[in-house]
Design an enzyme around this catalytic site. Structure first.
Site, PDB file in Angstrom:
ATOM      1  N   PHE A 123       0.889  -1.168   0.000  1.00  0.00           N
ATOM      2  CA  PHE A 123       0.000   0.000   0.000  1.00  0.00           C
ATOM      3  C   PHE A 123       0.929   1.220   0.000  1.00  0.00           C
ATOM      4  O   PHE A 123       1.679   1.425   0.959  1.00  0.00           O
ATOM      5  CB  PHE A 123      -0.845  -0.060   1.274  1.00  0.00           C
ATOM      6  CG  PHE A 123      -1.832   1.045   1.483  1.00  0.00           C
ATOM      7  CD1 PHE A 123      -3.093   0.992   0.905  1.00  0.00           C
ATOM      8  CD2 PHE A 123      -1.522   2.127   2.300  1.00  0.00           C
ATOM      9  CE1 PHE A 123      -4.031   1.984   1.139  1.00  0.00           C
ATOM     10  CE2 PHE A 123      -2.449   3.125   2.536  1.00  0.00           C
ATOM     11  CZ  PHE A 123      -3.707   3.056   1.952  1.00  0.00           C
ATOM     12  N   THR A 126       2.667   7.017   1.591  1.00  0.00           N
ATOM     13  CA  THR A 126       3.537   7.991   2.273  1.00  0.00           C
ATOM     14  C   THR A 126       4.682   8.477   1.386  1.00  0.00           C
ATOM     15  O   THR A 126       5.257   7.706   0.614  1.00  0.00           O
ATOM     16  CB  THR A 126       4.104   7.346   3.559  1.00  0.00           C
ATOM     17  OG1 THR A 126       3.007   6.888   4.348  1.00  0.00           O
ATOM     18  CG2 THR A 126       4.935   8.332   4.357  1.00  0.00           C
ATOM     19  N   GLU A 127       4.982   9.767   1.527  1.00  0.00           N
ATOM     20  CA  GLU A 127       6.093  10.378   0.778  1.00  0.00           C
ATOM     21  C   GLU A 127       6.973  11.154   1.753  1.00  0.00           C
ATOM     22  O   GLU A 127       6.551  11.465   2.875  1.00  0.00           O
ATOM     23  CB  GLU A 127       5.533  11.340  -0.279  1.00  0.00           C
ATOM     24  CG  GLU A 127       4.666  10.638  -1.288  1.00  0.00           C
ATOM     25  CD  GLU A 127       4.229  11.547  -2.431  1.00  0.00           C
ATOM     26  OE1 GLU A 127       4.664  12.735  -2.476  1.00  0.00           O
ATOM     27  OE2 GLU A 127       3.471  11.062  -3.272  1.00  0.00           O
ATOM     28  N   GLY A 131       3.307  12.683   5.147  1.00  0.00           N
ATOM     29  CA  GLY A 131       3.100  11.563   6.072  1.00  0.00           C
ATOM     30  C   GLY A 131       1.677  11.638   6.589  1.00  0.00           C
ATOM     31  O   GLY A 131       0.729  11.212   5.917  1.00  0.00           O
ATOM     32  N   ILE A 157       7.602   2.435   2.971  1.00  0.00           N
ATOM     33  CA  ILE A 157       6.604   1.548   2.378  1.00  0.00           C
ATOM     34  C   ILE A 157       6.913   0.098   2.765  1.00  0.00           C
ATOM     35  O   ILE A 157       7.981  -0.433   2.422  1.00  0.00           O
ATOM     36  CB  ILE A 157       6.593   1.705   0.835  1.00  0.00           C
ATOM     37  CG1 ILE A 157       6.342   3.166   0.434  1.00  0.00           C
ATOM     38  CG2 ILE A 157       5.573   0.762   0.206  1.00  0.00           C
ATOM     39  CD1 ILE A 157       5.058   3.788   0.969  1.00  0.00           C
ATOM     40  N   GLU A 362      -0.308   3.777   9.709  1.00  0.00           N
ATOM     41  CA  GLU A 362      -1.758   3.872   9.430  1.00  0.00           C
ATOM     42  C   GLU A 362      -2.427   4.948  10.274  1.00  0.00           C
ATOM     43  O   GLU A 362      -3.558   4.786  10.739  1.00  0.00           O
ATOM     44  CB  GLU A 362      -2.421   2.507   9.594  1.00  0.00           C
ATOM     45  CG  GLU A 362      -2.032   1.601   8.455  1.00  0.00           C
ATOM     46  CD  GLU A 362      -2.525   0.198   8.604  1.00  0.00           C
ATOM     47  OE1 GLU A 362      -3.691   0.029   8.942  1.00  0.00           O
ATOM     48  OE2 GLU A 362      -1.726  -0.719   8.368  1.00  0.00           O
ATOM     49  N   THR A 364      -0.984   8.187  13.003  1.00  0.00           N
ATOM     50  CA  THR A 364      -0.407   8.215  14.350  1.00  0.00           C
ATOM     51  C   THR A 364      -1.516   8.361  15.405  1.00  0.00           C
ATOM     52  O   THR A 364      -2.661   8.714  15.086  1.00  0.00           O
ATOM     53  CB  THR A 364       0.551   9.408  14.503  1.00  0.00           C
ATOM     54  OG1 THR A 364      -0.218  10.612  14.346  1.00  0.00           O
ATOM     55  CG2 THR A 364       1.671   9.379  13.470  1.00  0.00           C
TER      56      THR A 364
HETATM   57  C1  LIG Z   1       6.735   0.320  10.317  1.00  0.00           C
HETATM   58  C2  LIG Z   1       6.073   1.269   9.388  1.00  0.00           C
HETATM   59  C3  LIG Z   1       5.416   0.792   8.276  1.00  0.00           C
HETATM   60  C4  LIG Z   1       4.819   1.683   7.385  1.00  0.00           C
HETATM   61  N1  LIG Z   1       4.222   1.183   6.255  1.00  0.00           N
HETATM   62  C5  LIG Z   1       3.664   2.041   5.360  1.00  0.00           C
HETATM   63  C6  LIG Z   1       3.073   1.547   4.153  1.00  0.00           C
HETATM   64  O1  LIG Z   1       3.071   0.343   3.917  1.00  0.00           O
HETATM   65  N2  LIG Z   1       2.554   2.432   3.286  1.00  0.00           N
HETATM   66  C7  LIG Z   1       2.544   3.767   3.514  1.00  0.00           C
HETATM   67  O2  LIG Z   1       2.058   4.512   2.674  1.00  0.00           O
HETATM   68  N3  LIG Z   1       3.104   4.284   4.646  1.00  0.00           N
HETATM   69  C8  LIG Z   1       3.662   3.441   5.569  1.00  0.00           C
HETATM   70  N4  LIG Z   1       4.241   3.930   6.715  1.00  0.00           N
HETATM   71  C9  LIG Z   1       4.284   5.357   6.925  1.00  0.00           C
HETATM   72  C10 LIG Z   1       3.307   5.830   8.003  1.00  0.00           C
HETATM   73  O3  LIG Z   1       2.001   5.757   7.532  1.00  0.00           O
HETATM   74  C11 LIG Z   1       3.728   7.244   8.418  1.00  0.00           C
HETATM   75  O4  LIG Z   1       4.955   7.100   9.113  1.00  0.00           O
HETATM   76  C12 LIG Z   1       2.693   7.919   9.286  1.00  0.00           C
HETATM   77  O5  LIG Z   1       1.522   8.227   8.570  1.00  0.00           O
HETATM   78  C13 LIG Z   1       3.239   9.228   9.903  1.00  0.00           C
HETATM   79  O6  LIG Z   1       3.835  10.011   8.941  1.00  0.00           O
HETATM   80  P1  LIG Z   1       5.321  10.571   9.169  1.00  0.00           P
HETATM   81  O7  LIG Z   1       6.186   9.443   9.562  1.00  0.00           O
HETATM   82  O8  LIG Z   1       5.701  11.338   7.957  1.00  0.00           O
HETATM   83  O9  LIG Z   1       5.213  11.535  10.411  1.00  0.00           O
HETATM   84  P2  LIG Z   1       4.671  13.048  10.431  1.00  0.00           P
HETATM   85  O10 LIG Z   1       3.392  13.148   9.711  1.00  0.00           O
HETATM   86  O11 LIG Z   1       5.773  13.949  10.039  1.00  0.00           O
HETATM   87  O12 LIG Z   1       4.376  13.214  11.991  1.00  0.00           O
HETATM   88  C14 LIG Z   1       5.420  13.354  12.954  1.00  0.00           C
HETATM   89  C15 LIG Z   1       4.763  13.615  14.299  1.00  0.00           C
HETATM   90  O13 LIG Z   1       3.980  14.808  14.226  1.00  0.00           O
HETATM   91  C16 LIG Z   1       2.649  14.522  14.623  1.00  0.00           C
HETATM   92  N5  LIG Z   1       1.694  15.295  13.849  1.00  0.00           N
HETATM   93  C17 LIG Z   1       1.600  15.426  12.504  1.00  0.00           C
HETATM   94  N6  LIG Z   1       0.556  16.193  12.178  1.00  0.00           N
HETATM   95  C18 LIG Z   1      -0.044  16.552  13.330  1.00  0.00           C
HETATM   96  C19 LIG Z   1      -1.176  17.341  13.681  1.00  0.00           C
HETATM   97  N7  LIG Z   1      -1.962  17.889  12.747  1.00  0.00           N
HETATM   98  N8  LIG Z   1      -1.479  17.502  14.983  1.00  0.00           N
HETATM   99  C20 LIG Z   1      -0.730  16.919  15.951  1.00  0.00           C
HETATM  100  N9  LIG Z   1       0.358  16.168  15.697  1.00  0.00           N
HETATM  101  C21 LIG Z   1       0.695  15.977  14.407  1.00  0.00           C
HETATM  102  C22 LIG Z   1       2.459  13.037  14.365  1.00  0.00           C
HETATM  103  O14 LIG Z   1       1.410  12.494  15.146  1.00  0.00           O
HETATM  104  C23 LIG Z   1       3.826  12.499  14.741  1.00  0.00           C
HETATM  105  O15 LIG Z   1       3.883  12.330  16.130  1.00  0.00           O
HETATM  106  C24 LIG Z   1       4.853   3.067   7.619  1.00  0.00           C
HETATM  107  C25 LIG Z   1       5.494   3.543   8.783  1.00  0.00           C
HETATM  108  C26 LIG Z   1       6.099   2.663   9.650  1.00  0.00           C
HETATM  109  C27 LIG Z   1       6.805   3.205  10.860  1.00  0.00           C
END
Ligand SMILES: Cc1cc2nc3c(=O)[nH]c(=O)nc-3n(C[C@H](O)[C@H](O)[C@H](O)COP(=O)(O)OP(=O)(O)OC[C@H]3O[C@@H](n4cnc5c(N)ncnc54)[C@H](O)[C@@H]3O)c2cc1C
Length: 409
Positions: A123, A126-127, A131, A157, A362, A364
């Site tokens: 799936f 994420t970029e 996120g 991913i 999926e 945070t």
């Molecule tokens: C093990 C693992 C597997 C994954 N697998 C996939 C996958 O298969 N496909 C895919 O597409 N993605 C995948 N991901 C990515 C995952 O979905 C993202 O890491 C997640 O959505 C958070 O995005 P980010 O890491 O860019 O963090 P960010 O969005 O940068 O967030 C960083 C921090 O800021 C907080 N934050 C952000 N916005 C707000 C807000 N509006 N208010 C309060 N706090 C906020 C977040 O809660 C977090 O604590 C995976 C991640 C991991 C760790």
């Protein structure tokens, strides 16, 4: 076996039979697998697990979108091996967009092999700059005749470099915001799809980056309408989040079992650890948290299986509560195990490393809290608007009821 007793009210007999069967399978075939030392053996083992799951028919509830059976499967798998749980989860995440938005031909061509375990899914949302803020994605899918040309980069991913079928979200109209995102199936051998490399996690989980470089797919690979990809992605996450929560419960249940076993056998100060009230208090809190988490999981799954069109808030509550609770439970288990709990080959140390990511992927915990709070605010605003229409003061209904009832009411 997942403790179906506590959540019996949400289950049918077929779920209880299923839970027993998959728990037996996990004990016989999954639990004995060696813990992979790093990324390469984890990737190899993920493939082996997929074959086991496919051959045994353990992925079938994904094809029926039977959320309670999927949740029970993830509890059992995560209890035995967080990597096995991830393999199941990615088949569900890869297949769900096809099952929700694909036409008959698309489902037959791509979803069925995922559900049989003949192909591995992924799936791809994420970029680097998108996120939590999914709509900020920059990967483009530009229409060219009867095809789309994808360009961009995806990060974090699961199954990157391993999957056969990638379900990819990309921007088809940069001026339309959320309504400018579409979803495509990109087979792994499509020219222009490049595996940049793995991103190695602290727990075994195949993760990596992908590049799309003039990657051309026929328009028959688009799922649903052009521009409907954001809504589809969110619907998929609503569906899958209760199962992430179920996986958290599986890991927490394993941690609690390990802690309880240790506490009853380890002697200190002339008695088992379990004889100390400070340890008992920990065990009690772990059990209460786990039971509460499981009730939220199966409430959400039961609602969906019963035909609820959306379970956004229920899924968010289950995911946020269960993953946070599981983190606390696993941490308490490490504490009860003492020094043994931080040895790298101990099950609770492996759980400690595995459980952390569940609070992030999926959506945070913070994003789940925003989803829940948004609904509370919306409901309060609707009540206020309703009261205003009736010419009443904008008091809360309970406050108004208390006032109406008078002192002591
Ligand atoms: C093990 C693992 C597997 C994954 N697998 C996939 C996958 O298969 N496909 C895919 O597409 N993605 C995948 N991901 C990515 C995952 O979905 C993202 O890491 C997640 O959505 C958070 O995005 P980010 O890491 O860019 O963090 P960010 O969005 O940068 O967030 C960083 C921090 O800021 C907080 N934050 C952000 N916005 C707000 C807000 N509006 N208010 C309060 N706090 C906020 C977040 O809660 C977090 O604590 C995976 C991640 C991991 C760790």
């Amino acid at each position: 076996m997942p403790d179906t007793g506590a959540v019996r009210a949400f289950l049918e007999q077929r779920h209880i039979d299923w839970a027993r069967r998959i728990a037996d399978f996990c004990a016989e075939r999954i639990a004995p697998l060696p813990a992979p030392a790093d990324d390469d053996p984890a990737r190899t083992q993920a493939r082996e697990i997929l074959e086991l799951l496919g051959k045994g028919g353990w992925l079938e509830p994904i094809g029926r979108l039977d959320l309670r059976a999927c949740a029970l499967a993830r509890e059992a798998l995560a209890h035995a091996s967080p990597l096995a749980d991830a393999v199941f989860a990615l088949q569900a995440l890869g297949a769900a967009p096809l099952l929700l938005a694909g036409d008959g031909a698309q489902r037959t061509r791509w979803a069925d092999p995922l559900v049989r375990g003949d192909a591995m899914g992924a799936f791809v949302m994420t970029e680097p700059d998108a996120g939590s803020d999914v709509a900020a994605m920059r990967t483009t899918a530009t229409r060219d005749g009867d095809a789309y040309v994808l360009n961009g980069r995806k990060t974090l991913i699961s199954n990157a470099g391993l999957a056969d079928t990638y379900t990819v979200f990309a921007v088809t109209d940069a001026n339309a915001g959320r309504n400018g995102i579409s979803c495509f199936v990109v087979p792994a051998d499509t020219p222009g799809l490049r595996f940049i490399g793995p991103q190695v996690m602290s727990a075994p989980h195949p993760l990596g980056e992908l590049a799309f470089e003039d990657c051309r797919v026929p328009s028959s690979h688009r799922l649903g309408e052009e521009g409907a990809g954001f809504k589809l992605g969110m619907a998929v996450l609503d569906l899958v989040r209760p199962t992430v929560a179920a996986a958290a419960c599986g890991m927490a249940a394993r941690a609690l079992e390990e802690a309880a076993t240790h506490a009853t056998s380890r002697m200190q100060f002339g008695q088992p650890l379990a004889g100390f009230q400070l340890v008992q208090e920990k065990l009690a809190r772990m059990a209460m948290d786990l039971t509460a988490a499981r009730l939220l999981v199966y409430r959400a799954a039961w609602e969906k299986d019963g035909g609820a069109p959306r379970i956004t808030v229920e899924a968010a509550m289950a995911k946020a509560f269960a993953t946070e609770a599981a983190q606390r439970i696993v941490d308490d288990a490490v504490q009860i195990l003492g020094g043994r709990g931080v040895l790298a080959d101990h099950p609770v140390d492996r759980l400690y490393r595995a459980v952390r990511a569940l609070r992030i992927y999926e959506g945070t915990t913070e994003i789940q809290h925003l989803i829940i709070a948004r609904q509370i605010v919306k409901d309060a605003e609707a009540r206020a608007a309703d009261a205003a229409r009736r010419g009443e003061p904008a008091a809360s209904s309970s406050h108004a009821a208390a006032q109406a009832a008078g002192p002591g009411g």
